[in-house]
Structures are given as structure tokens and as C-alpha cells.
Scaffold this motif. Structure first.
Motif, PDB file in Angstrom:
ATOM      1  N   PHE A  67       0.809  -1.213   0.000  1.00 47.66           N
ATOM      2  CA  PHE A  67       0.000   0.000   0.000  1.00 47.66           C
ATOM      3  C   PHE A  67       0.843   1.265   0.000  1.00 47.66           C
ATOM      4  CE2 PHE A  67      -2.504  -3.338   1.993  1.00 47.66           C
ATOM      5  CZ  PHE A  67      -3.611  -3.348   1.166  1.00 47.66           C
ATOM      6  N   THR A  68       2.047   1.179   0.530  1.00 47.69           N
ATOM      7  CA  THR A  68       2.904   2.366   0.627  1.00 47.69           C
ATOM      8  C   THR A  68       3.917   2.448  -0.499  1.00 47.69           C
ATOM      9  OG1 THR A  68       4.523   1.217   2.007  1.00 47.69           O
ATOM     10  CG2 THR A  68       2.724   2.375   3.138  1.00 47.69           C
ATOM     11  N   GLY A  69       4.069   1.358  -1.246  1.00 50.60           N
ATOM     12  CA  GLY A  69       5.062   1.329  -2.307  1.00 50.60           C
ATOM     13  C   GLY A  69       6.468   1.074  -1.784  1.00 50.60           C
ATOM     14  N   VAL A  70       6.572   0.702  -0.492  1.00 54.38           N
ATOM     15  CA  VAL A  70       7.863   0.426   0.126  1.00 54.38           C
ATOM     16  C   VAL A  70       7.984  -1.077   0.319  1.00 54.38           C
ATOM     17  CG1 VAL A  70       9.274   0.794   2.183  1.00 54.38           C
ATOM     18  CG2 VAL A  70       7.861   2.640   1.300  1.00 54.38           C
ATOM     19  N   SER A  71       9.080  -1.646  -0.172  1.00 51.42           N
ATOM     20  CA  SER A  71       9.260  -3.087  -0.003  1.00 51.42           C
ATOM     21  C   SER A  71       9.576  -3.415   1.447  1.00 51.42           C
ATOM     22  CB  SER A  71      10.410  -3.584  -0.890  1.00 51.42           C
ATOM     23  OG  SER A  71      11.655  -3.146  -0.372  1.00 51.42           O
ATOM     24  N   ALA A  72       9.424  -4.678   1.803  1.00 47.11           N
ATOM     25  CA  ALA A  72       9.726  -5.112   3.165  1.00 47.11           C
ATOM     26  C   ALA A  72      11.187  -4.837   3.502  1.00 47.11           C
ATOM     27  CB  ALA A  72       9.406  -6.592   3.330  1.00 47.11           C
ATOM     28  N   ALA A  73      12.079  -5.049   2.535  1.00 52.24           N
ATOM     29  CA  ALA A  73      13.509  -4.803   2.775  1.00 52.24           C
ATOM     30  C   ALA A  73      13.766  -3.316   3.013  1.00 52.24           C
ATOM     31  CB  ALA A  73      14.345  -5.306   1.608  1.00 52.24           C
ATOM     32  N   GLN A  74      13.124  -2.459   2.211  1.00 51.59           N
ATOM     33  CA  GLN A  74      13.292  -1.018   2.396  1.00 51.59           C
ATOM     34  C   GLN A  74      12.713  -0.571   3.732  1.00 51.59           C
ATOM     35  OE1 GLN A  74      11.205   0.118  -1.164  1.00 51.59           O
ATOM     36  NE2 GLN A  74      13.095   0.795  -2.183  1.00 51.59           N
ATOM     37  N   ASP A  75      11.567  -1.145   4.096  1.00 49.84           N
ATOM     38  CA  ASP A  75      10.930  -0.811   5.367  1.00 49.84           C
ATOM     39  C   ASP A  75      11.831  -1.229   6.529  1.00 49.84           C
ATOM     40  OD1 ASP A  75       8.769   0.191   6.918  1.00 49.84           O
ATOM     41  OD2 ASP A  75       8.113  -1.875   7.285  1.00 49.84           O
ATOM     42  N   GLU A  76      12.437  -2.395   6.412  1.00 49.72           N
ATOM     43  CA  GLU A  76      13.337  -2.868   7.470  1.00 49.72           C
ATOM     44  C   GLU A  76      14.577  -1.979   7.568  1.00 49.72           C
ATOM     45  OE1 GLU A  76      15.877  -6.863   8.608  1.00 49.72           O
ATOM     46  OE2 GLU A  76      14.044  -7.074   7.439  1.00 49.72           O
ATOM     47  N   GLN A  77      15.120  -1.571   6.435  1.00 48.86           N
ATOM     48  CA  GLN A  77      16.274  -0.675   6.445  1.00 48.86           C
ATOM     49  C   GLN A  77      15.919   0.662   7.084  1.00 48.86           C
ATOM     50  OE1 GLN A  77      17.392  -0.487   2.326  1.00 48.86           O
ATOM     51  NE2 GLN A  77      18.719  -2.285   2.449  1.00 48.86           N
ATOM     52  N   ALA A  78      14.751   1.177   6.757  1.00 50.45           N
ATOM     53  CA  ALA A  78      14.312   2.447   7.344  1.00 50.45           C
ATOM     54  C   ALA A  78      14.134   2.298   8.849  1.00 50.45           C
ATOM     55  CB  ALA A  78      13.015   2.909   6.692  1.00 50.45           C
ATOM     56  N   SER A  79      13.583   1.173   9.279  1.00 51.58           N
ATOM     57  CA  SER A  79      13.412   0.923  10.713  1.00 51.58           C
ATOM     58  C   SER A  79      14.761   0.868  11.421  1.00 51.58           C
ATOM     59  CB  SER A  79      12.661  -0.386  10.949  1.00 51.58           C
ATOM     60  OG  SER A  79      11.344  -0.290  10.481  1.00 51.58           O
ATOM     61  N   ARG A  80      15.722   0.233  10.792  1.00 52.66           N
ATOM     62  CA  ARG A  80      17.063   0.155  11.387  1.00 52.66           C
ATOM     63  C   ARG A  80      17.711   1.528  11.469  1.00 52.66           C
ATOM     64  NH1 ARG A  80      19.412  -5.263   8.445  1.00 52.66           N
ATOM     65  NH2 ARG A  80      18.098  -6.739   9.578  1.00 52.66           N
ATOM     66  N   ARG A  81      17.570   2.327  10.401  1.00 51.52           N
ATOM     67  CA  ARG A  81      18.133   3.682  10.433  1.00 51.52           C
ATOM     68  C   ARG A  81      17.493   4.502  11.549  1.00 51.52           C
ATOM     69  NH1 ARG A  81      18.177   3.088   4.837  1.00 51.52           N
ATOM     70  NH2 ARG A  81      16.159   4.125   4.605  1.00 51.52           N
ATOM     71  N   LEU A  82      16.180   4.373  11.689  1.00 47.46           N
ATOM     72  CA  LEU A  82      15.473   5.096  12.739  1.00 47.46           C
ATOM     73  C   LEU A  82      15.942   4.640  14.120  1.00 47.46           C
ATOM     74  CD1 LEU A  82      13.310   7.098  13.624  1.00 47.46           C
ATOM     75  CD2 LEU A  82      11.630   5.239  13.436  1.00 47.46           C
ATOM     76  N   ALA A  83      16.107   3.339  14.307  1.00 48.78           N
ATOM     77  CA  ALA A  83      16.577   2.820  15.596  1.00 48.78           C
ATOM     78  C   ALA A  83      17.977   3.339  15.907  1.00 48.78           C
ATOM     79  CB  ALA A  83      16.556   1.296  15.596  1.00 48.78           C
ATOM     80  N   ARG A  84      18.858   3.372  14.897  1.00 48.42           N
ATOM     81  CA  ARG A  84      20.214   3.901  15.114  1.00 48.42           C
ATOM     82  C   ARG A  84      20.169   5.387  15.462  1.00 48.42           C
ATOM     83  NH1 ARG A  84      21.637   0.255  10.922  1.00 48.42           N
ATOM     84  NH2 ARG A  84      21.374   1.856   9.344  1.00 48.42           N
ATOM     85  N   ALA A  85      19.313   6.135  14.788  1.00 48.38           N
ATOM     86  CA  ALA A  85      19.188   7.566  15.074  1.00 48.38           C
ATOM     87  C   ALA A  85      18.664   7.784  16.494  1.00 48.38           C
ATOM     88  CB  ALA A  85      18.272   8.235  14.062  1.00 48.38           C
ATOM     89  N   ASN A  86      17.663   6.992  16.887  1.00 47.99           N
ATOM     90  CA  ASN A  86      17.130   7.104  18.251  1.00 47.99           C
ATOM     91  C   ASN A  86      18.188   6.760  19.288  1.00 47.99           C
ATOM     92  OD1 ASN A  86      14.586   7.914  17.439  1.00 47.99           O
ATOM     93  ND2 ASN A  86      13.751   5.856  17.436  1.00 47.99           N
ATOM     94  N   GLN A  87      18.978   5.727  19.026  1.00 46.97           N
ATOM     95  CA  GLN A  87      20.036   5.349  19.959  1.00 46.97           C
ATOM     96  C   GLN A  87      21.090   6.446  20.052  1.00 46.97           C
ATOM     97  OE1 GLN A  87      20.022   2.846  22.075  1.00 46.97           O
ATOM     98  NE2 GLN A  87      21.912   3.624  22.924  1.00 46.97           N
ATOM     99  N   SER A  88      21.368   7.097  18.941  1.00 49.13           N
ATOM    100  CA  SER A  88      22.324   8.201  18.944  1.00 49.13           C
ATOM    101  C   SER A  88      21.829   9.355  19.819  1.00 49.13           C
ATOM    102  CB  SER A  88      22.554   8.685  17.509  1.00 49.13           C
ATOM    103  OG  SER A  88      23.436   9.762  17.485  1.00 49.13           O
ATOM    104  N   VAL A  89      20.541   9.645  19.752  1.00 44.92           N
ATOM    105  CA  VAL A  89      19.961  10.702  20.590  1.00 44.92           C
ATOM    106  C   VAL A  89      20.071  10.325  22.060  1.00 44.92           C
ATOM    107  CG1 VAL A  89      17.785  11.842  21.206  1.00 44.92           C
ATOM    108  CG2 VAL A  89      18.427  11.596  18.809  1.00 44.92           C
ATOM    109  N   VAL A  90      19.784   9.071  22.382  1.00 47.50           N
ATOM    110  CA  VAL A  90      19.875   8.606  23.772  1.00 47.50           C
ATOM    111  C   VAL A  90      21.309   8.745  24.273  1.00 47.50           C
ATOM    112  CG1 VAL A  90      19.736   6.552  25.245  1.00 47.50           C
ATOM    113  CG2 VAL A  90      17.889   7.066  23.650  1.00 47.50           C
TER     114      VAL A  90
END
Length: 154
Positions: A43-66
Motif C-alpha cells: 500500500f505504501t510502495g515500500v518493499s519489506a527490505a526497504q521498510d526494514e532498512q528504514a526501521s534500522r536507520r530510525l533505531a540507530r538515530a534514536n540510539q544516537s539521541v539517547v
């Protein structure tokens, strides 16, 4: 579009999810399509692999803020250690040593952290302050994550 009977969908749910990751899957009951299952990326046009990569980038960014927040907190504590009167500074260090001693007695964390913090807390105040905010030995983020400065600039 792949099709599953409702019985097969129930009995082979994992297989249904794998098929849905590749594209929409129709679920039939009594020969009629009752539902269509698709991965969110359909529905979003984002593949599962792209979604997983985006989730990982977001998690790394959040950890950097912490980690940055922890560093700022320890920088404030370090500033206290070098600017407060000796009796207040000594009380702070004694409280931190008591926390490390409790870790040791109750086996609350790795002996690596206990030994490193024990050694740091025996340093002169200026050296302790510098070591707490330094990443030179590679242990800075880990030590700030497992910190004995309970309630100080929290």
C-alpha cells in the motif's frame, strides 16, 4: 494473485504471510473471495527490505539521541565534580562508589563495568571528570549507559 482457501490460510498462516510479502493473496471461503491479505509495503510502495532498512536507520538515530543525552548528563556531572566545594564533590563520589559496591554485592551488572567504574571513581576529580566524558578508550558510551550517578542530573 495467489489464492488460499480459508482452511489453508488458518493451517498455513506462516506460508500465507510469506506469500503476502510477495504480493496480495486472496482468501476464499466457499469459492468466494472473503479477504485480501497484503504486506504494508504493497500500500505504501515500500518493499519489506526497504521498510526494514528504514526501521534500522530510525533505531540507530534514536540510539544516537539517547547516547547524546547520556553524554550531556555526564558532562553536567563532570562540571559539578570540578566546580563544587570539596565536601559536596566527595559526597557525590561516595554515593557513586556505594552504587558500584551494591552492583558488586548483588551482581547487578558485568564485572567489567564494576571494575572500570571502581577505578574511575578513585581518580582525582579532574581526571574522573575528563574520563567520564571521554570516548578515548572505547568504553565511554557503555559506561555512561551503566552509570553509578543515580539521580544526578536525571
Amino acid at each position: 494473485m495467489e489464492q488460499f482457501s480459508s482452511t489453508r490460510a488458518k493451517q498455513s498462516f506462516g506460508e500465507l504471510l510469506k506469500a503476502a510479502a510477495l504480493g496480495p493473496v486472496a482468501i476464499e471461503r466457499h469459492g468466494k473471495v472473503q479477504a485480501i491479505v497484503a504486506a504494508p509495503g504493497y500500500f505504501t510502495g515500500v518493499s519489506a527490505a526497504q521498510d526494514e532498512q528504514a526501521s534500522r536507520r530510525l533505531a540507530r538515530a534514536n540510539q544516537s539521541v539517547v547516547e547524546k543525552d547520556r553524554l550531556i548528563r555526564h558532562q553536567r556531572i563532570a562540571l559539578d565534580l570540578v566546580t563544587l566545594p570539596a565536601d559536596e564533590r566527595d559526597r557525590m563520589i561516595e554515593q557513586a562508589l556505594a552504587v558500584v559496591q551494591r552492583w558488586r554485592q548483588e551482581r547487578l551488572c558485568s564485572s567489567d563495568y564494576i571494575e572500570r567504574w571502581s577505578a574511575l571513581l578513585k581518580l582525582p576529580a579532574v581526571a574522573l571528570a575528563m574520563a567520564m566524558v571521554s570516548d578515548a578508550d572505547g568504553w565511554g558510551p557503555a559506561l555512561r549507559q551503566n552509570s553509578p550517578w543515580v539521580g544526578v542530573h536525571a
